[in-house]
Each structure stands twice: as structure tokens, then as C-alpha cells.
Design a protein around this motif. Structure first.
Motif, PDB file in Angstrom:
ATOM      1  N   VAL A  41      -2.612   3.805  -3.324  1.00 21.72           N
ATOM      2  CA  VAL A  41      -2.485   2.761  -4.464  1.00 21.72           C
ATOM      3  C   VAL A  41      -2.199   1.657  -3.752  1.00 21.72           C
ATOM      4  CG1 VAL A  41      -0.864   2.339  -6.353  1.00 21.72           C
ATOM      5  CG2 VAL A  41      -1.512   4.579  -5.929  1.00 21.72           C
ATOM      6  N   LEU A  56      -3.306  10.278  -3.249  1.00 23.47           N
ATOM      7  CA  LEU A  56      -3.548   8.983  -3.979  1.00 23.47           C
ATOM      8  C   LEU A  56      -3.251   7.933  -2.911  1.00 23.47           C
ATOM      9  CD1 LEU A  56      -1.640   9.653  -7.318  1.00 23.47           C
ATOM     10  CD2 LEU A  56      -3.992   9.371  -7.022  1.00 23.47           C
ATOM     11  N   HIS A 114      -8.550   1.004 -11.419  1.00 26.03           N
ATOM     12  CA  HIS A 114      -7.564  -0.380 -11.855  1.00 26.03           C
ATOM     13  C   HIS A 114      -6.648  -0.287 -12.863  1.00 26.03           C
ATOM     14  CE1 HIS A 114      -6.528  -4.469 -12.762  1.00 26.03           C
ATOM     15  NE2 HIS A 114      -6.227  -4.575 -11.556  1.00 26.03           N
ATOM     16  N   ARG A 170       0.624  -1.303   0.065  1.00 22.99           N
ATOM     17  CA  ARG A 170       0.209   0.013  -0.095  1.00 22.99           C
ATOM     18  C   ARG A 170       0.856   1.264  -0.049  1.00 22.99           C
ATOM     19  NH1 ARG A 170      -2.748   3.029   3.945  1.00 22.99           N
ATOM     20  NH2 ARG A 170      -4.907   3.707   3.388  1.00 22.99           N
ATOM     21  N   LEU A 178      -2.363  -2.508 -10.192  1.00 22.74           N
ATOM     22  CA  LEU A 178      -2.702  -1.314  -9.188  1.00 22.74           C
ATOM     23  C   LEU A 178      -4.086  -1.008  -9.158  1.00 22.74           C
ATOM     24  CD1 LEU A 178       0.337   0.951 -10.370  1.00 22.74           C
ATOM     25  CD2 LEU A 178       0.391  -0.595  -8.628  1.00 22.74           C
ATOM     26  N   HIS A 179      -4.441  -0.784  -7.861  1.00 24.25           N
ATOM     27  CA  HIS A 179      -5.701  -0.357  -7.460  1.00 24.25           C
ATOM     28  C   HIS A 179      -5.376   1.118  -6.942  1.00 24.25           C
ATOM     29  CE1 HIS A 179      -7.629  -4.365  -7.599  1.00 24.25           C
ATOM     30  NE2 HIS A 179      -6.485  -4.676  -7.645  1.00 24.25           N
ATOM     31  N   VAL A 180      -6.132   2.060  -7.616  1.00 24.57           N
ATOM     32  CA  VAL A 180      -5.731   3.647  -7.491  1.00 24.57           C
ATOM     33  C   VAL A 180      -6.936   4.196  -6.936  1.00 24.57           C
ATOM     34  CG1 VAL A 180      -4.813   5.754  -8.337  1.00 24.57           C
ATOM     35  CG2 VAL A 180      -4.065   3.493  -9.169  1.00 24.57           C
ATOM     36  N   VAL A 238       2.958   5.684 -14.706  1.00 16.91           N
ATOM     37  CA  VAL A 238       2.303   5.807 -13.286  1.00 16.91           C
ATOM     38  C   VAL A 238       3.857   5.942 -12.340  1.00 16.91           C
ATOM     39  CG1 VAL A 238       1.347   4.619 -11.404  1.00 16.91           C
ATOM     40  CG2 VAL A 238       0.537   4.159 -13.954  1.00 16.91           C
ATOM     41  N   LEU A 272       5.340   6.060  -8.763  1.00 23.36           N
ATOM     42  CA  LEU A 272       5.105   5.563  -7.383  1.00 23.36           C
ATOM     43  C   LEU A 272       6.246   6.123  -6.591  1.00 23.36           C
ATOM     44  CD1 LEU A 272       3.982   2.056  -8.222  1.00 23.36           C
ATOM     45  CD2 LEU A 272       2.324   3.958  -7.493  1.00 23.36           C
TER      46      LEU A 272
END
Length: 193
Positions: free
Chosen positions: A120, A118, A137, A29, A127-129, A166, A168
């Protein structure tokens, strides 16, 4: 899920304090809000991988060199025709090369800033955003490769121009394993470039 819950998953990830094998984390997470600096770093990482960005950079450098050579020739052949205004063009060109990436990053920051932080979750299926306005997703197939920078993991689409990215931030990882846990999940699903 924590590592102890995932211990039966059968994937060796590391060795615990007692010398037993731990399972790779099934999900990690992150909670973060991208900064202008993050966007600059993500765009720079994309530019190193993107064929179009590499060609654009080369073309701009060739154009800059051509303009400088033309002005140098003008200065040598007809110095009386060389004016201060003529010297502005190469300087403006060089400033554009330096400033445009910062402007792009600032624009992306403004677009995403209104969404708030965000959340994530990097899981087995992608990835679940989620953010203040929406949730979605992103499957691993959408971003099959990634680049690691000093502060970020930048996930990129598989096309030659890396049209989808994306970012991160490592600082956003909430897992006790930190960035190493996220790296393990990414390595399990993506190709590092």
C-alpha cells in the motif's frame, strides 16, 4: 520520495537535526499481511464508531439481561421447573456474544489470506493497493476518517455504519519515519475519530 526530496513542498512537518524544517512526507509505503488479531482489532475499532454496531451490542446485552431475568424469576417462582437445559440458553447467548467477533475476524482473514502480502502506498490522491491477484486505488473521499489503535490505523467510510474499512498495520510501514510518517499523511487528508 524521501523527506529530503519533499523539502521544497512547503508543508512544515518537523525539525531536522540541524534545526531546519522538514516537509511532510508525500507518500508512505506499507507492506503487510493482516493477521486474525489485526482483523479483530480493526473490527473492534469499527464497532466503536459504527452506529449499527453500537445498537446491535446494546440490543444483544438487553436481550441477554432479559433472558437472565426470566430464568432468575423462573428459579424463584417455580424452582422445580428449572432444568439444566434451561440454563444452557443464557450461557449459549453469552458465548455467542464473545465468539462471533472472533469468527468474523477469522472469516475475513481467510478471505484475504489467499491474496498474499499487500503493498500500500498512501499518497496525495489516496491509497494505492496491490497484492498478488489485483491492484486498485482508494481515494481519501472513500474513507474520510480514521481510528488509531495500538497496532493499526483503521480507515473508515463516512457513513454512520462505517460500512467500508481499511486496516493499515503500524508494523507494515516501510518509511524511515515509521508510523509517525503515516500518521502525518493521514492527518493531512482524514479526520481522526
Amino acid at each position: 520520495m524521501n523527506r529530503a526530496e519533499n523539502a521544497g513542498a512547503g508543508q512544515a512537518w518537523g525539525t531536522g537535526a540541524a534545526g531546519t524544517a522538514e516537509a511532510a512526507p508525500q507518500q508512505v509505503r506499507l507492506v503487510y499481511q493482516l493477521t486474525r488479531r489485526d482483523w479483530r482489532e480493526a473490527l473492534a475499532a469499527r464497532a466503536r464508531v459504527s452506529r449499527a454496531a453500537r445498537w446491535q451490542r446494546r440490543l444483544l446485552l438487553v436481550c441477554l439481561a432479559s433472558v437472565v431475568c426470566c430464568y432468575a424469576a423462573l428459579l424463584i417462582v417455580a424452582p422445580e421447573r428449572f432444568t439444566v437445559q434451561a440454563a444452557v440458553a443464557p450461557v449459549a447467548f453469552l458465548l455467542a456474544l464473545l465468539v462471533l467477533p472472533r469468527l468474523r475476524a477469522a472469516q475475513l482473514h481467510r478471505l484475504t489470506e489467499r491474496n498474499g502480502a499487500l503493498t500500500v502506498v498512501a499518497a496525495a490522491d489516496g491509497l494505492h493497493v496491490a497484492h498478488r491477484l489485483a491492484a486498485g486505488h482508494n481515494s481519501w473521499q472513500a474513507t474520510p476518517r480514521y481510528v488509531e489503535t495500538a497496532r493499526l490505523f483503521v480507515l473508515l467510510s463516512g457513513d454512520p455504519n462505517a460500512s467500508h474499512l481499511v486496516a493499515l498495520p503500524k508494523a507494515g510501514v516501510q518509511d524511515p519515519g515509521g508510523p509517525d510518517a503515516l500518521r502525518a499523511v493521514l492527518d493531512g487528508h482524514l479526520r481522526r475519530v
